[in-house]
Motif scaffolding. Structure first.
Motif, PDB file in Angstrom:
ATOM      1  N   PRO A 476       0.828  -1.211   0.000  1.00  0.00           N
ATOM      2  CA  PRO A 476       0.000   0.000   0.000  1.00  0.00           C
ATOM      3  C   PRO A 476       0.859   1.258   0.000  1.00  0.00           C
ATOM      4  CG  PRO A 476      -0.851  -1.606   1.580  1.00  0.00           C
ATOM      5  CD  PRO A 476       0.481  -2.128   1.111  1.00  0.00           C
ATOM      6  N   THR A 477       0.346   2.292  -0.642  1.00  0.00           N
ATOM      7  CA  THR A 477       1.098   3.544  -0.769  1.00  0.00           C
ATOM      8  C   THR A 477       0.198   4.725  -0.417  1.00  0.00           C
ATOM      9  OG1 THR A 477       0.510   3.624  -3.116  1.00  0.00           O
ATOM     10  CG2 THR A 477       2.673   2.734  -2.556  1.00  0.00           C
ATOM     11  N   PRO A 478       0.782   5.869  -0.079  1.00  0.00           N
ATOM     12  CA  PRO A 478      -0.019   7.069   0.183  1.00  0.00           C
ATOM     13  C   PRO A 478      -0.787   7.478  -1.064  1.00  0.00           C
ATOM     14  CG  PRO A 478       2.208   7.331   1.040  1.00  0.00           C
ATOM     15  CD  PRO A 478       2.213   6.091   0.216  1.00  0.00           C
ATOM     16  N   GLY A 479      -2.099   7.593  -0.920  1.00  0.00           N
ATOM     17  CA  GLY A 479      -2.942   7.876  -2.074  1.00  0.00           C
ATOM     18  C   GLY A 479      -2.897   9.309  -2.544  1.00  0.00           C
ATOM     19  N   TRP A 480      -2.352  10.223  -1.741  1.00  0.00           N
ATOM     20  CA  TRP A 480      -2.339  11.640  -2.112  1.00  0.00           C
ATOM     21  C   TRP A 480      -1.079  12.043  -2.888  1.00  0.00           C
ATOM     22  CZ3 TRP A 480      -1.936   9.599   2.772  1.00  0.00           C
ATOM     23  CH2 TRP A 480      -0.714   9.745   3.423  1.00  0.00           C
ATOM     24  N   ILE A 481      -0.159  11.096  -3.082  1.00  0.00           N
ATOM     25  CA  ILE A 481       1.057  11.395  -3.833  1.00  0.00           C
ATOM     26  C   ILE A 481       0.841  11.001  -5.290  1.00  0.00           C
ATOM     27  CG2 ILE A 481       3.506  10.843  -4.092  1.00  0.00           C
ATOM     28  CD1 ILE A 481       3.639  10.393  -1.089  1.00  0.00           C
ATOM     29  N   ALA A 482       1.007  11.943  -6.192  1.00  0.00           N
ATOM     30  CA  ALA A 482       0.672  11.721  -7.597  1.00  0.00           C
ATOM     31  C   ALA A 482       1.480  10.580  -8.202  1.00  0.00           C
ATOM     32  CB  ALA A 482       0.895  13.011  -8.389  1.00  0.00           C
ATOM     33  N   GLY A 483       2.729  10.410  -7.764  1.00  0.00           N
ATOM     34  CA  GLY A 483       3.577   9.373  -8.332  1.00  0.00           C
ATOM     35  C   GLY A 483       3.117   7.966  -8.034  1.00  0.00           C
ATOM     36  N   ASN A 484       2.240   7.807  -7.024  1.00  0.00           N
ATOM     37  CA  ASN A 484       1.738   6.483  -6.668  1.00  0.00           C
ATOM     38  C   ASN A 484       0.446   6.126  -7.396  1.00  0.00           C
ATOM     39  OD1 ASN A 484       3.849   6.171  -4.816  1.00  0.00           O
ATOM     40  ND2 ASN A 484       2.654   7.112  -3.155  1.00  0.00           N
ATOM     41  N   ARG A 485      -0.101   7.068  -8.112  1.00  0.00           N
ATOM     42  CA  ARG A 485      -1.385   6.828  -8.773  1.00  0.00           C
ATOM     43  C   ARG A 485      -1.185   6.226 -10.163  1.00  0.00           C
ATOM     44  NH1 ARG A 485      -5.719  11.572  -7.262  1.00  0.00           N
ATOM     45  NH2 ARG A 485      -5.617  11.300  -4.995  1.00  0.00           N
ATOM     46  N   TRP A 486      -2.173   5.462 -10.581  1.00  0.00           N
ATOM     47  CA  TRP A 486      -2.136   4.897 -11.923  1.00  0.00           C
ATOM     48  C   TRP A 486      -2.278   6.006 -12.957  1.00  0.00           C
ATOM     49  CZ3 TRP A 486      -5.710  -0.062 -11.829  1.00  0.00           C
ATOM     50  CH2 TRP A 486      -5.144  -1.009 -10.958  1.00  0.00           C
ATOM     51  N   GLN A 487      -1.608   5.794 -14.062  1.00  0.00           N
ATOM     52  CA  GLN A 487      -1.701   6.723 -15.181  1.00  0.00           C
ATOM     53  C   GLN A 487      -2.634   6.175 -16.265  1.00  0.00           C
ATOM     54  OE1 GLN A 487       0.046   9.677 -14.626  1.00  0.00           O
ATOM     55  NE2 GLN A 487       0.202   8.560 -12.678  1.00  0.00           N
ATOM     56  N   GLY A 488      -3.599   5.366 -15.825  1.00  0.00           N
ATOM     57  CA  GLY A 488      -4.541   4.752 -16.742  1.00  0.00           C
ATOM     58  C   GLY A 488      -4.271   3.269 -16.894  1.00  0.00           C
TER      59      GLY A 488
END
Length: 817
Positions: A476-488
């Protein structure tokens, strides 16, 4: 006194008569729901007469002149034999099991509602191709037609379970089939439990915890505590794990990690000069099985193979020109994001640019014999929030945070059903792969064979992660950091995976491009060895390979673990613990690794490795060790080869002495022998793997009920183990540490040189009715490694018919005989 005796006699006789009447009444209503396979019905919804020809194994052969009529008949046949199972699968997808099961099903309902399986399935109906929507509607009409026939004919409510689990059977909708396929996709992933386990290991043993799960060459991960400084293993939260048998309530459990094996050989590698393909998808061992054999006559060509009741398609099977099979790819298709809740406001969470509102809605879970539960479903930009009790998420979440799920199956334009039907109706490999471009979830290894050759590709959508993703999706990763989010989501680069005229797939991952938590590489290497070991293959050699019970883990681990124990010391006296150890080691030294139910060696090996793994990890992990029951062969090999200093696990930190790995191996073997002696007696040579490795194929509804389980469940010992090709992984269920809880519920071998010699089998009978002779008639054949043949020749099917159901079109009006 005489008067008292007379009254006692009258009362006794009255009770006996009453009991007989009650038994007769129960029997009457139970058998009323057994379908008449020789009946004729006038039905609305078909254009031409249809025949459903039943084989001696109760496999329906559907003969129709229009595709819509064939799908209609498949829906009716599914409902005839598996109506209760279909409604339970639908409830599991909708999060409505508690309405019939009560509070024990609340966790499953809560999870299904939060993921939104049924809601996303409904949204994807419009995305299907016109052909698929027509098939879904025709199938639903067939199911509903049988419900009408049951209601009008008072046919025992359609299944005896409905008398004990009252259910107003709602008419089938096309979206219900999509929801069951979505549930199957969720059950094929293992990523959420894998992420949680990695986080737990990082918290409990930050220096060496990843040794248990890391693959060779896997890059190091950051310590979980550096991502969330307040994260601690919570003693009040469960660490996750299964709750057998109640996790079988819906037949499919989301994120259980169901697997499969598929392999193929092209014409140059077969004795008959035409390709062969084998497939054996795995699932929980239940009665009835998840799988159902069927044959359909379609305009594109007849198809035959394994279906799932509720889904109008042959999932694995063949036509006259094409054979197909699939293996869940076990890619990292899901991420858990830890979301920070705004202090003082539970309705807001921290986004990339600041605090923002959840998307929220409330739903009611109705619970049988208890108060209804109201739940608030919240969603973030990353996905829906999950309960802290699901998968042990609460054990790795700091206070004031929540966990959200991003999963490839949450797309509302999922056209996997259209892709599946497109593959089934394709004339050749190229057309099948073209149809498979619409596949979304689960990502699978699709193996195909036609008369010109074989091919295998990875199909489905995969997450697009940035290079600076904190954990590469492994924790699991911090959800508010953009680098951890999927890019699609994207389509994988998937060249043909066949090599030297062979194709083999077990769900093992390599290179880390799509994840690190795939199936054991040992099974894939065993499959490669067997296929490469023959210059040419036949149907029989494919059957032999599919049923292989040699454990590659045993062959790899025993020489390492027992290196200092083989033939050590002077012969001990008969009846002493030392003699038991020597006898056990002698048996293992001469053993070929075959996990036969009739041998003592598999039991000694399994008990030894179980005790050894527990001793290696218990002092480091504490209570978390209870939730790492499955054997981790790669971990034990890493320890005994001392890769990266992993031999440090052999030293028990809580003792003053410094233990060696050899000492721990001997202690574990002695502990295992002591435990087996208590269970099976002192004679090592009399122990049998089958005595401990006994599967309970449980009816999810009737099975847990005392006394009814005697009728509805089936017990049979199985060969195989966790890493064998004929897979039968075990779980500690009710004090039985080696009870197999899943397996290849369907096996098929498709021969394109002689298609009618193709063979099929499921792990139960075709019927879901406990009083039907077809309830478990195939289960014994399945256990013995036997198969049945099914021909696409209409004349052969009719000549061997055990019953023929005729459907005649009616312009309007209710169904009738």
């Amino acid at each position: 006194m005489l008067t008292l005796f007379r009254w006692f006699l009258r009362l006794t006789l009255g009770l006996i008569v009453g009991l007989l009447l009650a038994t007769g009444l129960i029997w009457y209503f139970a058998v009323r729901s057994l379908p008449d396979y020789d009946a004729s019905y006038r039905v609305a919804g078909i254009t031409q007469p249809v025949e459903i020809v039943r084989s001696t194994e109760n496999v329906p052969h559907i003969f129709a002149t229009a595709d819509s009529d064939a799908y209609f008949a498949l829906g009716l046949a599914h409902a005839q034999d598996r109506l209760f199972q279909m409604t339970v699968l639908r409830r599991a997808a909708q999060g409505r099991l508690a309405e019939i099961y009560g509070t024990r099903a609340l966790p499953a309902d809560d999870l299904a509602r939060r993921i939104g399986i049924a809601r996303v399935a409904r949204a994807s109906l419009a995305a299907q191709t016109p052909q698929t929507r027509e098939a879904l509607q025709a199938y639903a009409d067939g199911v509903n037609q049988w419900i009408e026939i049951v209601n009008q004919g008072a046919l025992g409510r359609g299944a005896p379970e409905f008398f004990l689990f009252p259910d107003d059977i709602a008419y089938w909708q096309p979206a219900d089939s999509l929801a069951i396929l979505k549930l199957f996709a969720a059950a094929s992933s293992r990523q959420i439990p894998a992420e949680v386990l990695r986080a737990q290991l990082s918290l409990v043993a930050p220096e060496r915890g990843q040794d248990l799960v890391a693959g060779l060459g896997e890059p190091a991960m950051p310590a979980y505590a550096t991502l969330f400084s307040a994260a601690r293993i919570s003693p009040t939260q469960p660490a996750g794990g299964q709750d057998w048998p109640y996790d079988l309530a819906g037949y499919l459990r989301p994120f259980a990690g169901n697997g499969a094996t598929a392999f193929a050989a092209d014409g140059q590698r077969t004795t008959a000069g035409q390709p062969l393909l084998a497939n054996d998808p795995q699932a929980a061992l239940t009665l009835p099985s998840l799988w159902y054999l069927a044959r359909m006559q379609l305009q594109s060509g007849d198809v035959i193979g394994a279906t799932i009741p509720g889904i109008p398609a042959v999932m694995s099977g063949r036509s006259a020109k094409l054979a197909w099979g699939f293996v869940p790819a076990q890619i990292d298709d899901a991420d858990i994001h830890i979301e920070e809740i705004q202090p003082g406001d539970m309705n807001r969470y921290r986004g990339v640019t600041g605090w923002q509102d959840f998307t929220a809605r409330r739903e009611i879970i109705r619970v049988r014999d208890s108060e209804d539960r109201a739940i608030t479903l919240r969603e973030t930009e990353n996905g829906p929030l999950l309960s802290a009790t699901s998968f042990g998420l609460g054990s790795v979440m700091p206070a004031g945070f929540a966990a959200s799920l991003n999963w490839t199956g949450l797309t509302s334009d999922d056209r996997t059903m259209s892709a599946l039907i497109g593959v089934m109706t394709a004339p050749d490999r190229n057309a099948a792969f073209t149809a498979a471009q619409d596949w979304v979830a689960p990502a699978v290894r699709l193996s195909l064979a036609d008369r010109d050759g074989i091919a295998e590709r990875l199909i489905g959508l995969v997450p697009q992660r940035l290079a600076d993703h904190a954990t590469k999706g492994r924790m699991p990763t911090p959800g508010w950091i953009a680098g951890n989010r999927w890019q699609g989501l994207g389509r994988p680069e998937s060249p043909d995976a066949t090599e030297n005229g062979l194709d083999l797939s077990t769900g093992a991952l390599s290179g880390g491009a799509y994840g690190f938590d795939g199936d054991s590489a040992l099974r894939r290497e065993r499959l490669r060895r067997l296929l490469d070991g023959r210059e040419v293959h036949s149907r029989d050699s494919f059957i032999e390979t599919q049923l292989d019970i040699v454990s590659p883990a045993a062959r790899a681990l025993l020489p390492l673990v027992g290196a200092d124990l083989w033939f050590a010391g002077e012969p001990a006296a008969q009846g002493t613990p030392e003699r038991q150890r020597q006898d056990a080691l002698r048996l293992l030294a001469e053993w070929d690794g075959a996990m036969s139910e009739h041998l003592p060696e598999p039991l000694i090996y399994a008990a030894w490795m179980r005790a050894l793994q527990d001793r290696l990890i218990r002092d480091e992990l504490g209570p978390l060790a209870d939730h790492i029951a499955p054997l981790q062969p790669a971990f034990i090999e890493r320890v005994y080869r001392n890769r990266g200093g992993a031999a440090a696990w052999c030293d028990i930190r809580q003792s003053a002495a410094v233990e060696s790995c050899s000492t721990l191996a001997r202690q574990a073997l002695d502990a295992a022998i002591l435990d087996l002696t208590d269970r099976y007696g002192p004679d090592v040579t009399s122990w049998r793997w089958g005595d401990a490795h006994e599967a309970v194929q449980m009816h999810p509804a009737l099975g847990p009920i005392p006394r009814l389980g005697w009728i509805a469940n089936l017990r049979q010992s199985l060969s195989g183990g966790d890493t064998t090709l004929a897979r039968a992984p075990a779980q500690d269920a009710g004090g039985r540490p080696f009870q197999p809880i899943s397996g290849a519920g369907y096996r098929g071998v498709y021969d394109l040189a002689d298609p009618d010699s193709s063979v099929f089998i499921i792990a139960s009978g075709q019927s879901g009715h406990p009083f039907s002779r077809h309830y478990d008639d195939l289960a014994v054949k399945w256990r013995r490694g036997e198969y049945v043949t099914m021909s696409l020749d209409p004349d052969l099917a009719r000549a061997a018919a055990a019953g023929v159901t005729r459907l005649l079109p009616a312009a309007a009006g209710p169904a009738g005989r």
